[in-house]
Design a protein around this motif. Structure first.
Motif, mmCIF file in Angstrom:
data_model
loop_
_atom_site.group_PDB
_atom_site.id
_atom_site.type_symbol
_atom_site.label_atom_id
_atom_site.label_comp_id
_atom_site.label_asym_id
_atom_site.label_seq_id
_atom_site.Cartn_x
_atom_site.Cartn_y
_atom_site.Cartn_z
ATOM 1 N N UNK A 1 36.946 71.672 46.335
ATOM 2 C CA UNK A 1 37.102 73.113 46.420
ATOM 3 C C UNK A 1 36.360 73.815 45.289
ATOM 4 N N UNK A 2 35.982 75.036 45.546
ATOM 5 C CA UNK A 2 35.362 75.873 44.523
ATOM 6 C C UNK A 2 35.582 77.329 44.880
ATOM 7 N N UNK A 3 35.293 78.197 43.917
ATOM 8 C CA UNK A 3 35.354 79.625 44.183
ATOM 9 C C UNK A 3 36.587 80.329 43.669
ATOM 10 N N UNK B 1 35.853 77.909 48.804
ATOM 11 C CA UNK B 1 35.126 77.022 49.700
ATOM 12 C C UNK B 1 35.583 75.590 49.501
ATOM 13 N N UNK B 2 35.374 74.795 50.528
ATOM 14 C CA UNK B 2 35.722 73.374 50.477
ATOM 15 C C UNK B 2 34.592 72.596 51.130
ATOM 16 N N UNK B 3 33.929 71.782 50.340
ATOM 17 C CA UNK B 3 32.839 70.962 50.858
ATOM 18 C C UNK B 3 33.351 69.561 51.130
ATOM 19 N N UNK B 4 33.047 69.065 52.313
ATOM 20 C CA UNK B 4 33.462 67.729 52.728
ATOM 21 C C UNK B 4 32.281 66.780 52.599
ATOM 22 N N UNK B 5 32.510 65.657 51.953
ATOM 23 C CA UNK B 5 31.464 64.643 51.862
ATOM 24 C C UNK B 5 32.022 63.304 52.319
ATOM 25 N N UNK B 6 31.140 62.428 52.664
ATOM 26 C CA UNK B 6 31.551 61.093 53.072
ATOM 27 C C UNK B 6 31.677 60.923 54.562
ATOM 28 N N UNK B 7 31.847 62.030 55.262
ATOM 29 C CA UNK B 7 31.928 61.981 56.714
ATOM 30 C C UNK B 7 31.714 63.396 57.216
ATOM 31 N N UNK B 8 31.143 63.541 58.383
ATOM 32 C CA UNK B 8 30.865 64.895 58.848
ATOM 33 C C UNK B 8 32.160 65.646 59.106
ATOM 34 N N UNK B 9 32.136 66.911 58.735
ATOM 35 C CA UNK B 9 33.318 67.758 58.843
ATOM 36 C C UNK B 9 33.772 67.936 60.269
ATOM 37 N N UNK B 10 32.835 67.823 61.193
ATOM 38 C CA UNK B 10 33.125 68.183 62.572
ATOM 39 C C UNK B 10 34.269 67.359 63.149
ATOM 40 N N UNK B 11 34.558 66.240 62.512
ATOM 41 C CA UNK B 11 35.588 65.357 63.035
ATOM 42 C C UNK B 11 37.000 65.918 62.854
ATOM 43 N N UNK C 1 43.889 63.814 53.799
ATOM 44 C CA UNK C 1 42.933 63.825 52.689
ATOM 45 C C UNK C 1 42.966 65.205 52.043
ATOM 46 N N UNK C 2 43.042 65.213 50.704
ATOM 47 C CA UNK C 2 43.208 66.450 49.962
ATOM 48 C C UNK C 2 42.145 66.598 48.883
ATOM 49 N N UNK C 3 41.794 67.849 48.617
ATOM 50 C CA UNK C 3 40.942 68.134 47.482
ATOM 51 C C UNK C 3 41.757 68.226 46.204
ATOM 52 N N UNK C 4 41.064 68.505 45.114
ATOM 53 C CA UNK C 4 41.722 68.550 43.809
ATOM 54 C C UNK C 4 42.308 69.926 43.506
ATOM 55 N N UNK C 5 41.921 70.934 44.268
ATOM 56 C CA UNK C 5 42.468 72.270 44.098
ATOM 57 C C UNK C 5 41.599 73.179 43.256
ATOM 58 N N UNK C 6 41.754 74.471 43.487
ATOM 59 C CA UNK C 6 41.064 75.482 42.698
ATOM 60 C C UNK C 6 42.059 76.604 42.400
ATOM 61 N N UNK C 7 42.065 77.068 41.164
ATOM 62 C CA UNK C 7 43.047 78.054 40.724
ATOM 63 C C UNK C 7 42.611 79.461 41.129
#
Length: 122
Positions: A6-8, A21-31, A111-117
């Motif tokens: 996450x960012x922003x 925003x949240x960018x997904x890596x490692x596999x396409x987001x479309x799934x 699966x979770x992101x690290x978070x953004x304040x």
């Protein structure tokens, strides 16, 4: 392995706007259906918004309906949360997460992101 970043986040005055925003890596987001959750200070994690894999379905918590908009760009592997008319009670760490199906329950997200304040000043 899927990773979410996450960012922003940041500091904004009440009534202002912010987009995270949240960018997904490692596999396409479309799934994946995707969701945004938040954890206000001293409170439990709560659902904010969710979106189906193709963006055709969305869900919102009552507290953010009409103010927040979730969207996704599968070509960019990115999910967004546009937050308008922010209130001090929106102050929280915001997390994006990937699910097997569109849901408002954090139990369905694997699966979770690290978070953004996000901090909203009065």
């Amino acid at each position: 392995q899927v990773q979410l970043v996450e960012s922003g986040g940041g500091l904004v005055q009440a009534g202002g706007s912010l987009r995270v925003s949240c960018v997904v890596s490692g596999r396409t987001l479309i799934t994946y259906p995707m969701g945004w959750f938040r954890r206000p200070p001293g409170k439990e994690r709560e659902f904010v918004a969710g979106i189906s894999w193709n963006g055709g379905l969305t869900q919102y918590a009552d507290s953010v309906k009409g103010r927040f908009t979730i969207s996704r760009d599968n070509a960019k592997n990115t999910v967004y949360l546009q937050m308008n008319s922010l209130k001090p009670e929106d102050t929280a760490v915001y997390y994006c997460a990937a699910a097997a199906s569109l849901s408002a329950s954090h139990h369905d997200y694997h699966t979770w992101g690290q978070g953004t304040q996000v901090t909203v000043s009065s």
